[in-house]
Design an enzyme around this catalytic site. Structure first.
Site, PDB file in Angstrom:
ATOM      1  N   GLU A  31      11.046  37.047 -14.374  1.00 23.83           N
ATOM      2  CA  GLU A  31       9.574  37.157 -14.270  1.00 23.83           C
ATOM      3  C   GLU A  31       8.846  36.710 -15.540  1.00 23.83           C
ATOM      4  O   GLU A  31       7.698  36.288 -15.476  1.00 23.83           O
ATOM      5  CB  GLU A  31       9.161  38.586 -13.895  1.00 23.83           C
ATOM      6  CG  GLU A  31       9.327  39.670 -14.961  1.00 23.83           C
ATOM      7  CD  GLU A  31      10.699  40.310 -14.992  1.00 23.83           C
ATOM      8  OE1 GLU A  31      11.679  39.669 -14.547  1.00 23.83           O
ATOM      9  OE2 GLU A  31      10.825  41.453 -15.477  1.00 23.83           O
ATOM     10  N   HIS A  35      15.608  38.739 -16.888  1.00 25.86           N
ATOM     11  CA  HIS A  35      14.278  38.981 -16.318  1.00 25.86           C
ATOM     12  C   HIS A  35      13.589  37.645 -16.026  1.00 25.86           C
ATOM     13  O   HIS A  35      12.894  37.104 -16.899  1.00 25.86           O
ATOM     14  CB  HIS A  35      13.407  39.747 -17.324  1.00 25.86           C
ATOM     15  CG  HIS A  35      13.793  41.174 -17.483  1.00 25.86           C
ATOM     16  ND1 HIS A  35      13.231  42.181 -16.748  1.00 25.86           N
ATOM     17  CD2 HIS A  35      14.689  41.763 -18.301  1.00 25.86           C
ATOM     18  CE1 HIS A  35      13.759  43.341 -17.112  1.00 25.86           C
ATOM     19  NE2 HIS A  35      14.649  43.112 -18.053  1.00 25.86           N
ATOM     20  N   CYS A  65      17.561  43.012 -13.535  1.00 23.57           N
ATOM     21  CA  CYS A  65      18.102  43.799 -14.638  1.00 23.57           C
ATOM     22  C   CYS A  65      18.706  45.120 -14.158  1.00 23.57           C
ATOM     23  O   CYS A  65      19.809  45.112 -13.621  1.00 23.57           O
ATOM     24  CB  CYS A  65      17.041  43.996 -15.713  1.00 23.57           C
ATOM     25  SG  CYS A  65      17.789  44.294 -17.318  1.00 23.57           S
TER      26      CYS A  65
HETATM   27  N1  GLN Z   1      18.993  50.281 -18.405  1.00 27.73           N
HETATM   28  C1  GLN Z   1      19.652  49.033 -18.227  1.00 27.73           C
HETATM   29  C2  GLN Z   1      20.307  48.550 -19.514  1.00 27.73           C
HETATM   30  O1  GLN Z   1      19.969  48.993 -20.571  1.00 27.73           O
HETATM   31  C3  GLN Z   1      18.713  47.995 -17.662  1.00 27.73           C
HETATM   32  C4  GLN Z   1      17.604  47.625 -18.566  1.00 27.73           C
HETATM   33  C5  GLN Z   1      16.468  46.943 -17.873  1.00 27.73           C
HETATM   34  O2  GLN Z   1      16.325  46.989 -16.648  1.00 27.73           O
HETATM   35  N2  GLN Z   1      15.575  46.322 -18.605  1.00 27.73           N
HETATM   36  O3  GLN Z   1      21.159  47.689 -19.488  1.00 27.73           O
END
Ligand code: GLN
Length: 527
Positions: free
Chosen positions: A503, A501, A376
């Site tokens: 995970e 994600h 992410c």
């Molecule tokens: N801050 C980034 C976004 O909003 C990544 C978010 C995250 O890692 N969950 O896109």
């Protein structure tokens, strides 16, 4: 429908979620279909706005609901996919009650905690239990007995106990058995907390005693006597080497047999998948160290699912995965960095603090061919690092982090509109297309995958061509190719990152492919 309710006493943080998940596992191994429900007595509607420094990780469900990390334990231990329905909060219950009141559904009555709020709680639990088609519904009441917030929920449970047949309802109370300076196991806090429970009209069927060491027979007898439960219903929950050992410990303590008796169940099967997992965990042949570069490293639970997913990857690779925690804000202070590790993982995150430290770690991984997995925010920062140091766009950045002329990570135009109105997050499971003949394809073995998301920013489509020219491969995308989901850099042995994600879907018996990829590469690089 059978109901097993798990409450907690003495103090919070006893690992009630793991206890509940482990009970769920025991029942699954006996051949039962189990549906878990977590009750969080806080007033927030969900955990989306909660700070990981305070609460640990925000776990994301398939339908995009942001929840407490216990729901992650449920999914991993019980092997179910949950939705927002499986997480009841005070906020959600009151919202429903207030909406009904506004619609006039209470026909002019005074709306009160008893019966209106308690009815709402009971009907929520029963509805979810019924719709799931499960045999057993496992309800964990968050917080500690005696908290003002949990009162309506405990009252609802009391009423349910009355309304259900005796053989369809079991209450399991988890408490702490501290040791005094002489090493004696003290039962007084347990006695008090059971007293508290009884004053609310509830009586435990089973007491699970969390203790540093195994509960002695004398301790069990004392608890049995003072708390009025049979001695075989006092279960020792001593510190486990790994949380996955807890279901096996409970089995050893005879909890499964006791529940069979209390709930008049019959053991339909006797699986041993869990035993095999624990066996593997205890007999690893290899060992690698993965550095996690993050902002919340003092709160280890902030990266709980990532740690679990690393463990799962380790299970298939027959390899113990040690974690080296690196504070990204600390890393920012150094001009030159060197990280002694077999792999580097940059997890999700928000905001500027520590982001340059993470970028430095990614640069280090790319330049030194250290296996790298970005998740992410880690994915976005990897794109930024590449744009800066390979493509040559020195001031490349994310518009979340700065006002740059080269926002290689940006909001999509339609999102900018929504954002002005108060922000929007792209949440939950979304289909991702995987390009054939890429590392991603090799890892997943398919061209359509479903992974969970939690982000707002995207790779800016205007820069994709330029970045691709320099050798970074966008090997996964969604939304008909409008949003980039996976990057890989084939020049390195493993340089891989995902906008989603992975995970959250990893299981001990079904590890997430990107984590397996990282660990395999880490093992190879050690050789
Ligand atoms: N801050 C980034 C976004 O909003 C990544 C978010 C995250 O890692 N969950 O896109």
């Amino acid at each position: 429908m059978k109901y097993i309710v798990v409450t907690g006493g003495v103090m919070s943080g006893l690992g009630k979620g793991i206890t509940a998940a482990s009970i769920g596992r025991l029942l699954v191994e006996m051949g039962y279909k189990v549906v878990p429900i977590k009750v969080d007595p806080y007033i927030n509607i969900d955990a989306g706005t909660m700070n990981p420094f305070q609460h640990g990780e925000v776990y994301v469900l398939k339908d995009g609901t942001e929840v407490d990390l216990d729901l992650g334990h449920y999914e991993r231990f019980i092997g179910v996919e949950l939705t927002g329905d499986h997480n009841v909060t005070t906020g959600k219950i009151y919202r429903n009650v207030i909406e009904k009141e506004r619609k006039g559904e209470y026909l002019g009555q005074t709306v009160q905690i008893i019966p209106h709020v308690t009815d709402e709680i009971k009907s929520w639990i029963r509805r979810v239990a019924k719709e799931s088609g499960a045999d057993i519904c496992l309800v964990e009441i968050g917080g500690t007995v005696g908290d003002i917030e949990s009162m309506p929920f405990l009252e609802a449970v009391r009423q349910m106990h009355n309304e259900e047949k005796e053989e369809d309802f079991a209450l399991i109370h988890v408490t702490l058995i501290p040791l005094d300076s002489g090493g004696e196991q003290k039962t007084k806090p347990t006695q008090h907390s059971v007293k508290e429970l009884r004053s609310l009209g509830l009586h435990p069927d089973v007491i699970v005693g969390r203790c540093k060491e195994k509960l002695r027979e004398a301790t069990k007898k004392k608890i049995s006597l003072f708390c009025d439960v049979p001695v075989e219903a006092v279960i020792s929950d001593d510190d486990a080497g790994d949380i996955y050992e807890v279901p096996l410990k409970f089995k050893e303590e005879g909890l499964d047999e006791y529940l069979v008796k209390k709930l008049k169940l019959d053991k339909k099967r006797s699986d041993n998948l869990w035993e095999k997992i624990v066996e593997k965990l205890k007999n690893f042949e290899d060992e690698v160290t993965i550095a996690i570069v993050g902002k919340y490293i003092d709160v280890r639970d902030a990266y709980l699912s990532i740690r679990e997913a690393l463990k799962h990857g380790g299970i298939v690779c027959n390899c113990k995965v040690n974690v080296l925690w690196i504070d990204s804000e600390e890393l920012e202070k150094f001009k030159e960095i060197e990280i002694e590790t077999d792999g580097i993982l940059v997890p999700g995150g928000f905001g500027k603090r520590g982001s340059e430290g993470k970028i430095a770690a990614i640069k280090y991984a790319r330049e030194n061919d250290i296996p790298f997995l970005g998740i992410c925010f880690g994915f976005q920062l990897a794109v930024i690092e590449f744009a800066r140091n390979v493509v040559g766009l020195e001031d490349a950045n994310s518009s979340e982090l700065s006002d740059t002329p080269h926002p290689v990570i940006d909001l999509l135009p339609e999102q900018k509109e929504v954002d002005k109105l108060g922000g929007s997050m792209r949440l939950g499971e979304i289909e991702v297309e995987v390009k054939p003949n890429t590392i991603a394809h090799k890892l997943y073995g398919k061209t359509k995958i479903y992974e969970r998301h939690r982000h707002r920013y995207e790779v800016n489509p205007e820069y994709i061509e330029e970045i691709t020219k320099h050798g970074l491969v966008f090997s996964g995308y969604s939304d008909n190719g409008r949003r980039m989901e996976i990057i890989e850099y084939p020049k390195n042995r493993f340089f891989f990152a995902t906008q989603f994600h992975p995970e959250f879907k990893s299981k001990p018996y079904d590890p997430s492919p990107p984590f397996v990829g990282l660990i395999k590469a880490a093992i190879d690089q050690k050789l």
